[in-house]
Design an enzyme around this catalytic site. Structure first.
Site, PDB file in Angstrom:
ATOM      1  N   GLN A  20       0.813  -1.222   0.000  1.00 41.20           N
ATOM      2  CA  GLN A  20       0.000   0.000   0.000  1.00 41.20           C
ATOM      3  C   GLN A  20       0.846   1.272   0.000  1.00 41.20           C
ATOM      4  O   GLN A  20       0.342   2.341  -0.315  1.00 41.20           O
ATOM      5  CB  GLN A  20      -0.954  -0.011   1.195  1.00 41.20           C
ATOM      6  CG  GLN A  20      -1.994  -1.119   1.076  1.00 41.20           C
ATOM      7  CD  GLN A  20      -2.923  -1.190   2.273  1.00 41.20           C
ATOM      8  OE1 GLN A  20      -2.626  -1.879   3.236  1.00 41.20           O
ATOM      9  NE2 GLN A  20      -4.025  -0.482   2.228  1.00 41.20           N
ATOM     10  N   HIS A 114       0.872  -9.277   4.337  1.00 43.33           N
ATOM     11  CA  HIS A 114      -0.272  -8.357   4.338  1.00 43.33           C
ATOM     12  C   HIS A 114      -0.881  -8.374   2.939  1.00 43.33           C
ATOM     13  O   HIS A 114      -0.567  -7.537   2.094  1.00 43.33           O
ATOM     14  CB  HIS A 114       0.173  -6.950   4.753  1.00 43.33           C
ATOM     15  CG  HIS A 114      -0.975  -6.044   5.121  1.00 43.33           C
ATOM     16  ND1 HIS A 114      -1.058  -5.386   6.324  1.00 43.33           N
ATOM     17  CD2 HIS A 114      -2.090  -5.696   4.443  1.00 43.33           C
ATOM     18  CE1 HIS A 114      -2.177  -4.667   6.371  1.00 43.33           C
ATOM     19  NE2 HIS A 114      -2.818  -4.839   5.237  1.00 43.33           N
ATOM     20  N   ASN A 158      -1.799 -10.907   8.082  1.00 38.86           N
ATOM     21  CA  ASN A 158      -2.765  -9.831   8.264  1.00 38.86           C
ATOM     22  C   ASN A 158      -4.126 -10.273   7.732  1.00 38.86           C
ATOM     23  O   ASN A 158      -4.262 -10.635   6.558  1.00 38.86           O
ATOM     24  CB  ASN A 158      -2.319  -8.587   7.492  1.00 38.86           C
ATOM     25  CG  ASN A 158      -3.309  -7.435   7.666  1.00 38.86           C
ATOM     26  OD1 ASN A 158      -3.322  -6.797   8.715  1.00 38.86           O
ATOM     27  ND2 ASN A 158      -4.147  -7.184   6.673  1.00 38.86           N
ATOM     28  N   GLU A 159      -5.108 -10.255   8.604  1.00 47.63           N
ATOM     29  CA  GLU A 159      -6.494 -10.533   8.221  1.00 47.63           C
ATOM     30  C   GLU A 159      -6.633 -11.699   7.246  1.00 47.63           C
ATOM     31  O   GLU A 159      -7.156 -11.534   6.136  1.00 47.63           O
ATOM     32  CB  GLU A 159      -7.131  -9.279   7.617  1.00 47.63           C
ATOM     33  CG  GLU A 159      -7.161  -8.117   8.577  1.00 47.63           C
ATOM     34  CD  GLU A 159      -7.945  -6.911   8.047  1.00 47.63           C
ATOM     35  OE1 GLU A 159      -8.278  -6.887   6.853  1.00 47.63           O
ATOM     36  OE2 GLU A 159      -8.229  -5.994   8.852  1.00 47.63           O
TER      37      GLU A 159
HETATM   38  C1  BGC Z   1      -6.458  -3.849   5.927  1.00 45.73           C
HETATM   39  C2  BGC Z   1      -5.775  -2.639   5.320  1.00 45.73           C
HETATM   40  C3  BGC Z   1      -6.812  -1.702   4.738  1.00 45.73           C
HETATM   41  C4  BGC Z   1      -7.699  -1.237   5.875  1.00 45.73           C
HETATM   42  C5  BGC Z   1      -8.755  -0.216   5.483  1.00 45.73           C
HETATM   43  C6  BGC Z   1      -7.721  -3.525   6.663  1.00 45.73           C
HETATM   44  O1  BGC Z   1      -8.690  -4.445   6.297  1.00 45.73           O
HETATM   45  O2  BGC Z   1      -5.556  -4.588   6.699  1.00 45.73           O
HETATM   46  O3  BGC Z   1      -4.871  -3.097   4.360  1.00 45.73           O
HETATM   47  O4  BGC Z   1      -6.235  -0.628   4.085  1.00 45.73           O
HETATM   48  O5  BGC Z   1      -8.361  -2.340   6.422  1.00 45.73           O
HETATM   49  O6  BGC Z   1      -9.686  -0.728   4.598  1.00 45.73           O
END
Ligand code: BGC
Length: 392
Positions: A20, A114, A158-159
């Protein structure tokens, strides 16, 4: 009225993710996805915020504002550009970033994945390749071998719930698959990847807490929606909360709430404002999700992401104030919360939505890459330094 004090040693930080902000990450699955002419991405990531070159300036800003931690991620496709080939210079780059954090008094919170995967893994089936979890663990082992002694906290994935749901369920992340059964199998693969990665990270140099970060919603059933809610939450959150057994912490990432009736998820409630992302402005979600993560996992919690996509910086201030009040009340009730990491340091590449949504404490000129801290950056940094939220 006295301010709300946070526990001594509470970690205050802000976050970014490699793809990002770095720019030029041409060797991963997202770059391919962004450049699919028939695809859904509004624009490609391009140079992003040029943080690959400007990371020192970014760290100066984070430290200068008063934060004590910086969360960033390693770009797997730079470190392992082809399967089994390791880039020493990329590893050195991230080692320098960790060292740069320490030099500025920042705790490096390092995320090992991520959202983006190397093209070679995508070509082999991405998270559906049978050995993807092993390949990820091997990457973690290589990376931690080089920089483990400098890591402050480690987040494996990440998520992962978003990777599985968006990539394999809804088809709006790579590899654009829409198949619920495949999504559920990817859930299993990602849980296994997390466990193997945790072992790899723990067996390398350094002593640091290891956990995963989860996207969590404040799930609310409208009458009759209780059963459906439990089903939906189970496949998108609970499977991962269960996979945290034995971890050192759980990373909670919260942005909004979701209402559910007997037929499924409902859109925003009429009268409730929505953010740039189209979901409801719902700062209280932070308290609800932190409580649930702690209760189900039994682990200490770090808020590894929370924030708002808005062009109105006063709204950001108001949102974070309310979210932090809710967080503070969790702590008062005895929930073990170790830190709050704001998403995001910079206005950056918001995946399918490109550079439209602005989550940053700092705006970035898209031509010159000059950074301009917004008023909320100064406010949150001072709060971090004081370890206290002044309540209006
Ligand atoms: C993610 C980020 C994303 C943020 C805002 C999260 O789900 O880890 O990468 O930019 O939310 O949408």
């Amino acid at each position: 009225m006295p301010g709300l004090r946070f526990p001594d040693g509470f970690l205050w930080g802000t976050a970014t993710a490699a793809h990002q902000v770095e720019g030029g990450n041409v060797n991963n699955d997202w770059w391919l996805f962004e450049h699919d002419a028939a695809g859904i991405c509004l624009e490609p990531s391009g140079d992003a915020c040029d943080s690959w070159h400007r990371w020192g300036e970014d760290l100066d800003i984070v430290a200068g504002l008063g934060f004590g931690a910086y969360r960033f991620s390693l770009e797997w496709s730079r470190i392992e550009p082809e399967e089994g080939e390791w880039s020493s210079s990329s590893l050195e780059h991230y080692r320098a970033m960790c060292a740069g954090c320490h030099e500025r008094g920042l705790v490096p919170i390092v995320t090992f994945h991520h959202f983006t995967s190397p093209r070679w893994l995508a070509a082999r089936g991405g998270w559906e390749a049978l050995d993807a979890p092993e390949r990820f663990a091997r990457f973690c082992e290589q990376a931690v071998g080089r920089l483990g002694d400098l890591v402050g906290w480690a987040c494996t994935l990440n998520e992962p719930n978003i990777v599985a749901m968006m990539g394999y369920g809804y088809g709006i992340f790579p590899p654009a698959v829409r198949d619920w059964d495949r999504r559920l199998r990817v859930n299993d693969a990602l849980c296994r990847a997390h466990r193997l990665a945790t072992e790899a990270l723990r067996s390398g140099p350094g002593e640091f807490p290891v956990g995963l970060t989860l996207s969590m919603n404040d799930w609310q059933a409208v009458p009759g929606g209780e059963e459906r809610l439990a089903e939906l939450r189970s496949e998108s959150e609970d499977v991962y909360l269960e996979a945290t057994a034995g971890d050192d912490f759980v990373g909670v990432q919260t942005y909004s709430r979701v209402r559910v009736d007997a037929s499924g998820m409902l859109g925003p409630e009429p009268g409730v404002p929505v953010t740039q992302m189209g979901y409801e402005y719902w700062p209280l979600a932070l308290g609800a999700t932190v409580r649930r993560a702690a209760e189900v996992s039994g682990l200490p919690v770090v808020v590894t992401e929370n924030g708002i996509g808005t062009e109105d910086d006063d709204q950001r201030h108001a949102f974070v104030t309310e979210a932090l009040r809710a967080l503070h009340s969790c702590i008062e009730d005895g929930v073990d919360v170790r830190g709050y990491v704001h998403w995001s340091l910079l206005d950056n590449f918001e995946w399918v939505l490109g550079y439209g949504p602005t989550f940053g404490l700092v705006s970035v000129d898209r031509e010159t890459f000059d950074r301009h801290p917004k008023p909320s950056a100064g406010w949150l940094g001072s709060l971090a330094k004081a370890n206290e939220l002044e309540v209006p």
